[in-house]
Write a protein that holds these residues in place. Sequence first.
Motif, PDB file in Angstrom:
ATOM      1  N   VAL A 282       0.832  -1.207   0.000  1.00 20.16           N
ATOM      2  CA  VAL A 282       0.000   0.000   0.000  1.00 20.16           C
ATOM      3  C   VAL A 282       0.866   1.256   0.000  1.00 20.16           C
ATOM      4  O   VAL A 282       0.615   2.213  -0.744  1.00 20.16           O
ATOM      5  CB  VAL A 282      -0.951  -0.005   1.208  1.00 20.16           C
ATOM      6  N   GLY A 283       1.903   1.264   0.838  1.00 20.77           N
ATOM      7  CA  GLY A 283       2.743   2.452   0.954  1.00 20.77           C
ATOM      8  C   GLY A 283       3.592   2.706  -0.275  1.00 20.77           C
ATOM      9  O   GLY A 283       3.769   3.858  -0.691  1.00 20.77           O
ATOM     10  N   VAL A 284       4.113   1.640  -0.876  1.00 17.82           N
ATOM     11  CA  VAL A 284       5.057   1.798  -1.975  1.00 17.82           C
ATOM     12  C   VAL A 284       4.353   1.943  -3.323  1.00 17.82           C
ATOM     13  O   VAL A 284       4.762   2.755  -4.157  1.00 17.82           O
ATOM     14  CB  VAL A 284       6.026   0.593  -2.005  1.00 17.82           C
ATOM     15  N   THR A 285       3.288   1.172  -3.560  1.00 15.62           N
ATOM     16  CA  THR A 285       2.623   1.207  -4.868  1.00 15.62           C
ATOM     17  C   THR A 285       1.288   1.931  -4.852  1.00 15.62           C
ATOM     18  O   THR A 285       0.706   2.166  -5.913  1.00 15.62           O
ATOM     19  CB  THR A 285       2.381  -0.220  -5.386  1.00 15.62           C
ATOM     20  N   ASN A 286       0.767   2.228  -3.671  1.00 12.18           N
ATOM     21  CA  ASN A 286      -0.541   2.883  -3.530  1.00 12.18           C
ATOM     22  C   ASN A 286      -1.644   2.069  -4.217  1.00 12.18           C
ATOM     23  O   ASN A 286      -2.610   2.626  -4.743  1.00 12.18           O
ATOM     24  CB  ASN A 286      -0.496   4.307  -4.091  1.00 12.18           C
ATOM     25  N   LEU A 287      -1.460   0.729  -4.214  1.00 10.87           N
ATOM     26  CA  LEU A 287      -2.406  -0.205  -4.842  1.00 10.87           C
ATOM     27  C   LEU A 287      -2.691   0.164  -6.301  1.00 10.87           C
ATOM     28  O   LEU A 287      -3.842   0.149  -6.756  1.00 10.87           O
ATOM     29  CB  LEU A 287      -3.715  -0.280  -4.047  1.00 10.87           C
ATOM     30  N   ASN A 288      -1.648   0.475  -7.017  1.00 21.03           N
ATOM     31  CA  ASN A 288      -1.765   0.780  -8.441  1.00 21.03           C
ATOM     32  C   ASN A 288      -2.244  -0.472  -9.188  1.00 21.03           C
ATOM     33  O   ASN A 288      -1.560  -1.502  -9.201  1.00 21.03           O
ATOM     34  CB  ASN A 288      -0.407   1.220  -8.978  1.00 21.03           C
ATOM     35  N   PRO A 289      -3.428  -0.444  -9.802  1.00 22.88           N
ATOM     36  CA  PRO A 289      -3.966  -1.657 -10.460  1.00 22.88           C
ATOM     37  C   PRO A 289      -3.105  -2.149 -11.611  1.00 22.88           C
ATOM     38  O   PRO A 289      -3.156  -3.332 -11.955  1.00 22.88           O
ATOM     39  CB  PRO A 289      -5.349  -1.218 -10.942  1.00 22.88           C
ATOM     40  N   VAL A 290      -2.306  -1.264 -12.204  1.00 16.67           N
ATOM     41  CA  VAL A 290      -1.436  -1.684 -13.312  1.00 16.67           C
ATOM     42  C   VAL A 290      -0.375  -2.668 -12.826  1.00 16.67           C
ATOM     43  O   VAL A 290       0.079  -3.540 -13.576  1.00 16.67           O
ATOM     44  CB  VAL A 290      -0.773  -0.444 -13.954  1.00 16.67           C
ATOM     45  N   LEU A 291      -0.003  -2.556 -11.536  1.00 14.41           N
ATOM     46  CA  LEU A 291       1.070  -3.372 -10.988  1.00 14.41           C
ATOM     47  C   LEU A 291       0.572  -4.655 -10.332  1.00 14.41           C
ATOM     48  O   LEU A 291       1.375  -5.428  -9.796  1.00 14.41           O
ATOM     49  CB  LEU A 291       1.866  -2.560  -9.954  1.00 14.41           C
ATOM     50  N   PHE A 292      -0.727  -4.914 -10.369  1.00 13.88           N
ATOM     51  CA  PHE A 292      -1.282  -6.098  -9.700  1.00 13.88           C
ATOM     52  C   PHE A 292      -0.704  -7.430 -10.190  1.00 13.88           C
ATOM     53  O   PHE A 292      -0.616  -8.375  -9.403  1.00 13.88           O
ATOM     54  CB  PHE A 292      -2.806  -6.124  -9.817  1.00 13.88           C
ATOM     55  N   PRO A 293      -0.305  -7.567 -11.460  1.00 19.94           N
ATOM     56  CA  PRO A 293       0.274  -8.857 -11.883  1.00 19.94           C
ATOM     57  C   PRO A 293       1.478  -9.301 -11.063  1.00 19.94           C
ATOM     58  O   PRO A 293       1.773 -10.495 -11.009  1.00 19.94           O
ATOM     59  CB  PRO A 293       0.652  -8.598 -13.353  1.00 19.94           C
ATOM     60  N   THR A 294       2.180  -8.354 -10.417  1.00 19.16           N
ATOM     61  CA  THR A 294       3.337  -8.726  -9.591  1.00 19.16           C
ATOM     62  C   THR A 294       3.227  -8.224  -8.153  1.00 19.16           C
ATOM     63  O   THR A 294       4.140  -8.475  -7.360  1.00 19.16           O
ATOM     64  CB  THR A 294       4.642  -8.166 -10.196  1.00 19.16           C
ATOM     65  N   THR A 295       2.146  -7.544  -7.800  1.00 18.47           N
ATOM     66  CA  THR A 295       2.025  -7.029  -6.432  1.00 18.47           C
ATOM     67  C   THR A 295       0.741  -7.472  -5.736  1.00 18.47           C
ATOM     68  O   THR A 295       0.523  -7.110  -4.575  1.00 18.47           O
ATOM     69  CB  THR A 295       2.063  -5.483  -6.426  1.00 18.47           C
ATOM     70  N   ASP A 296      -0.080  -8.264  -6.413  1.00 18.91           N
ATOM     71  CA  ASP A 296      -1.361  -8.675  -5.826  1.00 18.91           C
ATOM     72  C   ASP A 296      -1.150  -9.894  -4.922  1.00 18.91           C
ATOM     73  O   ASP A 296      -1.514 -11.018  -5.263  1.00 18.91           O
ATOM     74  CB  ASP A 296      -2.371  -8.990  -6.927  1.00 18.91           C
ATOM     75  N   LEU A 297      -0.565  -9.664  -3.740  1.00 20.17           N
ATOM     76  CA  LEU A 297      -0.354 -10.731  -2.772  1.00 20.17           C
ATOM     77  C   LEU A 297      -1.680 -11.130  -2.135  1.00 20.17           C
ATOM     78  O   LEU A 297      -2.709 -10.486  -2.355  1.00 20.17           O
ATOM     79  CB  LEU A 297       0.640 -10.285  -1.701  1.00 20.17           C
ATOM     80  N   ILE A 298      -1.656 -12.195  -1.334  1.00 21.58           N
ATOM     81  CA  ILE A 298      -2.894 -12.671  -0.706  1.00 21.58           C
ATOM     82  C   ILE A 298      -3.516 -11.583   0.149  1.00 21.58           C
ATOM     83  O   ILE A 298      -4.722 -11.314   0.061  1.00 21.58           O
ATOM     84  CB  ILE A 298      -2.619 -13.929   0.137  1.00 21.58           C
ATOM     85  N   ASP A 299      -2.709 -10.932   0.982  1.00 20.34           N
ATOM     86  CA  ASP A 299      -3.236  -9.886   1.866  1.00 20.34           C
ATOM     87  C   ASP A 299      -3.768  -8.692   1.089  1.00 20.34           C
ATOM     88  O   ASP A 299      -4.751  -8.065   1.497  1.00 20.34           O
ATOM     89  CB  ASP A 299      -2.153  -9.433   2.846  1.00 20.34           C
ATOM     90  N   VAL A 300      -3.112  -8.373  -0.025  1.00 25.05           N
ATOM     91  CA  VAL A 300      -3.582  -7.265  -0.866  1.00 25.05           C
ATOM     92  C   VAL A 300      -4.920  -7.627  -1.501  1.00 25.05           C
ATOM     93  O   VAL A 300      -5.858  -6.813  -1.518  1.00 25.05           O
ATOM     94  CB  VAL A 300      -2.537  -6.948  -1.955  1.00 25.05           C
ATOM     95  N   PHE A 301      -5.040  -8.852  -1.995  1.00 16.95           N
ATOM     96  CA  PHE A 301      -6.285  -9.306  -2.607  1.00 16.95           C
ATOM     97  C   PHE A 301      -7.428  -9.302  -1.584  1.00 16.95           C
ATOM     98  O   PHE A 301      -8.546  -8.870  -1.880  1.00 16.95           O
ATOM     99  CB  PHE A 301      -6.105 -10.708  -3.183  1.00 16.95           C
ATOM    100  N   VAL A 302      -7.133  -9.770  -0.372  1.00 11.72           N
ATOM    101  CA  VAL A 302      -8.150  -9.792   0.690  1.00 11.72           C
ATOM    102  C   VAL A 302      -8.576  -8.379   1.051  1.00 11.72           C
ATOM    103  O   VAL A 302      -9.771  -8.095   1.234  1.00 11.72           O
ATOM    104  CB  VAL A 302      -7.619 -10.539   1.928  1.00 11.72           C
TER     105      VAL A 302
END
Length: 322
Positions: A257-277
């Motif tokens: 959240v702090g580093v990418t601000n949940l940028n949807p473009v980056l989800f292919p490599t940043t969508d961890l389990i906790d982020v998805f939840v």
Amino acid sequence: MKKEKRIVRRKSGQKGKNRLASLRQDGPLYILALPGVISLLLFSYFPMTGILLVFKDYNFRGGIYGSPWAEPILKNFQFFFHNISTAMRATGLTVMYNLLFFAIGTIVAVTLAIMLNEIENKPFIKVSQSIMFLPYFISWMVVGAILFALLNSESGLINQALLSFGKEPYDFYAHPKAWILILVIVNVWQSSGYSSIIYYGVLTGIDSSLYEAAKVDGATKWQCIRKITLPLIKPTIIILFLLSVGNILKGNLNMIVGVTNLNPVLFPTTDLIDVFVYRSGVRNGEMAFASAIALYQSIFGFIFVVAANKISGKFDKDSTLF
């Protein structure tokens, strides 16, 4: 038969007397341990009754115990595993990042600890440890702001340097694969200083006579590190790995959240389990769904710890947790 029964009764009576004697002897120790046991029960075991939330159709009016049971009973798990590709991607990314964080972080932390251990200037060591320890206390939001100042495609420091060399600017926030390396670097930068202090504490406890004997035999610095330092620090590395395995399915939501601000473009490599939840359940008030995934993480984390502990026991029995 009567004699055997009498012998058994005597043995059981002796065991009972021995237990009472040990209880009287160690009574003060049990009393000292009592506050810790009570706090462990209150804050670690009694809250586990909230696991019922996983199997409930939760609503705020009924709460955990007053909400109706979910139909079907595993309804809250279906949301995560309904799209199996997304679930496997989130699980795979979480495991991959945790393994990279531990492997590279351990290499860097052990290297820093060995370097500090080879320095004889004590004031320099204290100043160096303070500087390396500082990033551990920096908020991920601040780290995200620093990264944005470095990676921004318009005014970022790195892209400005590329422009000065006649190169085209690179939009880091539009290329998901680049963030695998970025996240690893950022995590190692933030945690390696803290971890190096742990390893440095282990190194300071090594008997100096081992190094002196090795030098007398003509061993070089590298040989001392390879033959003495690394073997003696190996049990600590194994223990820390076993402790980290329990969290191998838990992603660092604050970091993403702090580093990418949940940028949807980056989800292919940043969508961890906790982020998805977080983005799929917590934001929408789906507490039961979030709890179901937390249970999934905990169960598999426990299985991984037991398996890793069993495997490490085959190589070194003294380096196991239990």
